[in-house]
Design an enzyme around this catalytic site. Structure first.
Site, PDB file in Angstrom:
ATOM      1  N   ASN A 212       1.022  -1.391  -0.080  1.00  0.00           N
ATOM      2  CA  ASN A 212      -0.094  -0.036  -0.272  1.00  0.00           C
ATOM      3  C   ASN A 212       0.926   1.212   0.038  1.00  0.00           C
ATOM      4  O   ASN A 212       1.744   1.012  -0.009  1.00  0.00           O
ATOM      5  CB  ASN A 212      -1.036   0.116   1.464  1.00  0.00           C
ATOM      6  CG  ASN A 212      -0.074   0.487   2.844  1.00  0.00           C
ATOM      7  OD1 ASN A 212       0.368   0.796   3.484  1.00  0.00           O
ATOM      8  ND2 ASN A 212      -0.335  -1.351   3.236  1.00  0.00           N
ATOM      9  N   ASP A 280      -3.488  -6.252   4.823  1.00  0.00           N
ATOM     10  CA  ASP A 280      -4.757  -7.030   5.555  1.00  0.00           C
ATOM     11  C   ASP A 280      -4.978  -8.563   5.485  1.00  0.00           C
ATOM     12  O   ASP A 280      -4.992  -9.218   5.465  1.00  0.00           O
ATOM     13  CB  ASP A 280      -6.563  -6.610   5.426  1.00  0.00           C
ATOM     14  CG  ASP A 280      -6.662  -5.354   6.305  1.00  0.00           C
ATOM     15  OD1 ASP A 280      -6.125  -5.492   7.503  1.00  0.00           O
ATOM     16  OD2 ASP A 280      -6.768  -4.300   5.801  1.00  0.00           O
ATOM     17  N   LYS A 290       9.261 -16.842  -9.903  1.00  0.00           N
ATOM     18  CA  LYS A 290       8.429 -16.079 -11.153  1.00  0.00           C
ATOM     19  C   LYS A 290       7.327 -16.837 -11.999  1.00  0.00           C
ATOM     20  O   LYS A 290       7.432 -17.153 -12.738  1.00  0.00           O
ATOM     21  CB  LYS A 290       9.256 -14.930 -12.283  1.00  0.00           C
ATOM     22  CG  LYS A 290       8.612 -13.876 -12.514  1.00  0.00           C
ATOM     23  CD  LYS A 290       9.251 -13.189 -13.606  1.00  0.00           C
ATOM     24  CE  LYS A 290       8.363 -11.824 -14.332  1.00  0.00           C
ATOM     25  NZ  LYS A 290       8.933 -11.712 -15.113  1.00  0.00           N
ATOM     26  N   PRO A 307      -2.535 -11.339   9.547  1.00  0.00           N
ATOM     27  CA  PRO A 307      -2.342 -11.711  11.542  1.00  0.00           C
ATOM     28  C   PRO A 307      -3.200 -10.945  11.747  1.00  0.00           C
ATOM     29  O   PRO A 307      -2.231  -9.849  11.077  1.00  0.00           O
ATOM     30  CB  PRO A 307      -1.622 -11.773  12.252  1.00  0.00           C
ATOM     31  CG  PRO A 307      -0.326 -11.946  10.718  1.00  0.00           C
ATOM     32  CD  PRO A 307      -1.029 -12.001   9.374  1.00  0.00           C
ATOM     33  N   ASP A 308      -3.715  -9.636  12.444  1.00  0.00           N
ATOM     34  CA  ASP A 308      -3.599  -8.631  13.404  1.00  0.00           C
ATOM     35  C   ASP A 308      -2.840  -8.753  14.254  1.00  0.00           C
ATOM     36  O   ASP A 308      -3.280  -8.994  15.508  1.00  0.00           O
ATOM     37  CB  ASP A 308      -5.281  -8.622  13.154  1.00  0.00           C
ATOM     38  CG  ASP A 308      -5.625  -6.850  13.838  1.00  0.00           C
ATOM     39  OD1 ASP A 308      -4.623  -6.120  14.403  1.00  0.00           O
ATOM     40  OD2 ASP A 308      -6.939  -6.015  13.039  1.00  0.00           O
ATOM     41  N   ILE A 309      -1.886  -7.790  13.619  1.00  0.00           N
ATOM     42  CA  ILE A 309      -0.972  -7.481  15.365  1.00  0.00           C
ATOM     43  C   ILE A 309      -1.234  -7.102  16.385  1.00  0.00           C
ATOM     44  O   ILE A 309      -1.447  -7.122  18.205  1.00  0.00           O
ATOM     45  CB  ILE A 309       0.674  -6.895  14.607  1.00  0.00           C
ATOM     46  CG1 ILE A 309       0.958  -7.310  13.012  1.00  0.00           C
ATOM     47  CG2 ILE A 309       0.975  -6.453  15.096  1.00  0.00           C
ATOM     48  CD1 ILE A 309       1.547  -6.677  12.060  1.00  0.00           C
ATOM     49  N   PHE A 327      -3.734   2.563  15.335  1.00  0.00           N
ATOM     50  CA  PHE A 327      -4.119   4.206  13.856  1.00  0.00           C
ATOM     51  C   PHE A 327      -5.390   3.858  13.242  1.00  0.00           C
ATOM     52  O   PHE A 327      -5.637   2.533  13.072  1.00  0.00           O
ATOM     53  CB  PHE A 327      -3.079   4.132  12.927  1.00  0.00           C
ATOM     54  CG  PHE A 327      -1.765   5.418  13.788  1.00  0.00           C
ATOM     55  CD1 PHE A 327      -1.506   4.976  15.271  1.00  0.00           C
ATOM     56  CD2 PHE A 327      -2.171   6.610  13.192  1.00  0.00           C
ATOM     57  CE1 PHE A 327      -0.804   5.892  15.075  1.00  0.00           C
ATOM     58  CE2 PHE A 327      -1.406   7.810  13.599  1.00  0.00           C
ATOM     59  CZ  PHE A 327      -0.715   7.723  15.188  1.00  0.00           C
ATOM     60  N   LYS A 341     -13.668   0.325  16.389  1.00  0.00           N
ATOM     61  CA  LYS A 341     -12.172  -0.236  16.127  1.00  0.00           C
ATOM     62  C   LYS A 341     -11.362  -0.382  17.727  1.00  0.00           C
ATOM     63  O   LYS A 341     -10.838  -1.322  18.074  1.00  0.00           O
ATOM     64  CB  LYS A 341     -11.571   0.326  15.204  1.00  0.00           C
ATOM     65  CG  LYS A 341     -10.308  -0.331  14.323  1.00  0.00           C
ATOM     66  CD  LYS A 341     -10.154   0.278  13.615  1.00  0.00           C
ATOM     67  CE  LYS A 341     -10.387   0.093  12.545  1.00  0.00           C
ATOM     68  NZ  LYS A 341     -10.097   0.456  10.710  1.00  0.00           N
ATOM     69  N   LYS A 345     -10.770  -4.396  18.285  1.00  0.00           N
ATOM     70  CA  LYS A 345      -9.386  -4.223  18.780  1.00  0.00           C
ATOM     71  C   LYS A 345      -8.281  -4.488  19.887  1.00  0.00           C
ATOM     72  O   LYS A 345      -6.951  -4.922  19.910  1.00  0.00           O
ATOM     73  CB  LYS A 345      -7.916  -3.695  17.643  1.00  0.00           C
ATOM     74  CG  LYS A 345      -8.438  -2.998  16.179  1.00  0.00           C
ATOM     75  CD  LYS A 345      -7.692  -3.903  15.686  1.00  0.00           C
ATOM     76  CE  LYS A 345      -8.441  -3.455  14.499  1.00  0.00           C
ATOM     77  NZ  LYS A 345      -6.850  -3.830  13.401  1.00  0.00           N
TER      78      LYS A 345
HETATM   79  O1  C5P Z   1      -8.163  -2.944  10.800  1.00  0.00           O
HETATM   80  P1  C5P Z   1      -6.988  -1.828  10.169  1.00  0.00           P
HETATM   81  O2  C5P Z   1      -6.251  -2.123   9.121  1.00  0.00           O
HETATM   82  O3  C5P Z   1      -7.761  -0.453   9.774  1.00  0.00           O
HETATM   83  O4  C5P Z   1      -6.809  -1.147  11.871  1.00  0.00           O
HETATM   84  C1  C5P Z   1      -5.813  -0.078  11.757  1.00  0.00           C
HETATM   85  C2  C5P Z   1      -4.663  -0.257  13.134  1.00  0.00           C
HETATM   86  O5  C5P Z   1      -4.764  -1.303  13.269  1.00  0.00           O
HETATM   87  C3  C5P Z   1      -3.451  -0.188  12.513  1.00  0.00           C
HETATM   88  O6  C5P Z   1      -3.045   0.605  14.525  1.00  0.00           O
HETATM   89  C4  C5P Z   1      -2.342  -1.200  12.084  1.00  0.00           C
HETATM   90  O7  C5P Z   1      -1.715  -0.506  12.319  1.00  0.00           O
HETATM   91  C5  C5P Z   1      -3.248  -2.337  12.817  1.00  0.00           C
HETATM   92  N1  C5P Z   1      -3.076  -3.193  12.709  1.00  0.00           N
HETATM   93  C6  C5P Z   1      -2.460  -4.670  12.785  1.00  0.00           C
HETATM   94  N2  C5P Z   1      -2.341  -5.585  11.559  1.00  0.00           N
HETATM   95  C7  C5P Z   1      -3.269  -5.854  10.509  1.00  0.00           C
HETATM   96  C8  C5P Z   1      -4.265  -4.649  10.438  1.00  0.00           C
HETATM   97  C9  C5P Z   1      -4.145  -3.691  11.128  1.00  0.00           C
HETATM   98  O8  C5P Z   1      -1.191  -4.258  14.012  1.00  0.00           O
HETATM   99  N3  C5P Z   1      -3.274  -6.791  10.079  1.00  0.00           N
END
Ligand code: C5P
Length: 408
Positions: A212, A280, A290, A307-309, A327, A341, A345
């Protein structure tokens, strides 16, 4: 205004008409108890005399690099080492260029390269020289290197033109010097801050990836602000083209999974700020070779969720940092989505920003944020990312205090 009593200021005078203002600056510094040592460039001697400066400062004025007696009494390294602060006034376009490129061909530029002290510059030059891309490029480099800049001011110039280029007034330079000499409050001394920044890069094959537009600027600014408040800072960063802020430990990562692993390995931390724009999704399986056109038609990419960190660490038991900040980059219903969120989260604060393309937040130097917490929403005006970072770090330092008190 407090005073720089007992501090040593190394004043480096460049060759410009504004050099005469240094007489007043030296007087102001002397009356406030500072010791002023002076280096003049060769060109500066065309505008002010060493004799006047020596009389005003009560010190020997240093004018040339290869003076044997000077080297024995006080060489260029010693001049830098003995100073609490270096001030370049006027900072000409030429001196700024030398500083930005690390040139050291006279005493002034050598002293500037040989220092690890803080440096303040007061630029002064013709409007066109100031506006020239080369000077502006050098200015950005110097700012990135941590150099503080005062002025220039708008006004009529000695050359008859009007615009930015006039050196800041001696009183303004004095105020900047005093601010820089003041010991900074370090509310985060002894605290560990973990920050994620930049995009992640999810491979499709060895040459292609999903990513991105995140520039990492906000996260890097946060790291710099946290260091300024005394924190030990670990910055887990996706690929960006930004210099590593001074005093920050940077761990480069590519994928979301690498980022999570690096973050988990860096715990415990007192504060964790997740400013990275984590992808995501990733390609479920990245091709080893390739992918070639025409082999079996258009490929279909199957995605797998990353994974959502933030969520993983905010909801972890045991090593959860005391304050977890996320953020939220949104293009619509910014506050509503951020509020949702916050709960989803499990973090303490969401910093929500509108990243609609027309606002130029991605890659830009400004940000307009809303702080969303259990206490409500606080909207900040449009600010530079550096200012957002400073204000946010100060806020987090304050939030940390009750936690510390509770543990006592
Ligand atoms: O769900 P979204 O991407 O909008 O959430 C944004 C927040 O979640 C940011 O703080 C981003 O760094 C964190 N995030 C993360 N891991 C992911 C997706 C988002 O830590 N896979």
């Amino acid at each position: 205004m407090t005073s720089p009593t007992g501090k040593t200021v190394l004043l480096i005078i460049g060759g410009g008409i504004a050099a005469f203002k240094c007489h007043e600056l030296i007087r102001l510094l002397k009356t406030r108890g500072a010791l002023v040592r002076i280096i003049m460039t060769r060109a500066a001697e065309e505008f002010v005399t060493p004799l006047t400066l020596a009389s005003l400062s009560g010190e020997k004025v240093h004018t040339a690099l290869f003076s044997l007696t000077d080297e024995i009494e006080m060489g260029h390294i010693e001049l830098s080492r003995a100073a609490d602060l270096l001030v370049v006034a006027p900072a000409t376009a030429d001196l700024m260029a030398k500083m930005a490129h690390g040139l050291a061909d006279d005493l002034a530029s050598t002293a500037l390269l040989a220092t690890d002290k803080r440096v303040l510059i007061a630029p002064a030059m013709n409007v066109r020289m100031w506006n020239h891309q080369a000077t502006q490029r050098n200015l950005s480099t110097l700012k990135r290197d941590g150099i503080t800049v005062v002025g220039p001011n708008d006004g009529e110039m000695a050359c008859g033109e009007f615009g930015p280029g006039r050196m800041a007034e001696p009183s303004e330079i004095l105020a900047a010097i005093i601010a820089m000499l003041q010991p900074k409050a370090q509310p985060l001394a002894g605290k560990r801050v973990l920050i994620t920044a930049g995009p992640t890069r999810e491979p499709i094959d060895p040459v292609r990836y999903i990513s991105n537009h995140s520039s990492g600027k906000q996260g890097y600014a946060l790291a710099e602000a946290a260091v300024a408040l005394g924190a030990e800072v670990v910055l887990v960063s996706g690929p960006v083209s930004l210099p590593i802020p001074h005093g920050v430990q940077m761990l480069p990562v590519e994928t979301a999974r690498d980022m999570l692993k690096a973050c988990e390995e860096e715990l415990p931390a007192d504060i964790a700020i997740f400013a990275a724009a984590v992808a995501d999704w990733r390609a479920e399986t990245a091709a080893v070779e390739k992918m070639k056109k025409g082999k079996g038609g258009t490929p279909v990419l199957t995605l797998a969720e990353n994974p959502d960190i933030l969520r993983t660490i905010a909801r972890s038991s045991g090593k959860r940092p005391q304050i977890v900040v996320g953020f939220a980059a949104e293009t619509e219903h910014v506050v509503k989505h951020a509020t949702e969120k916050l709960a989803k989260k499990g973090c303490d604060l969401i910093v929500a920003n509108d990243v609609s393309a027309e606002l130029g937040v991605f890659g830009g130097d400004h940000n307009k944020v809303h702080l969303v917490s259990a206490q409500g929403v606080e909207s900040w005006p449009d600010m530079t990312k550096a200012d957002v970072a400073c204000k946010l770090m100060e806020r987090l330092a304050l939030m940390l205090v009750p936690h510390i008190r509770a543990a006592e």
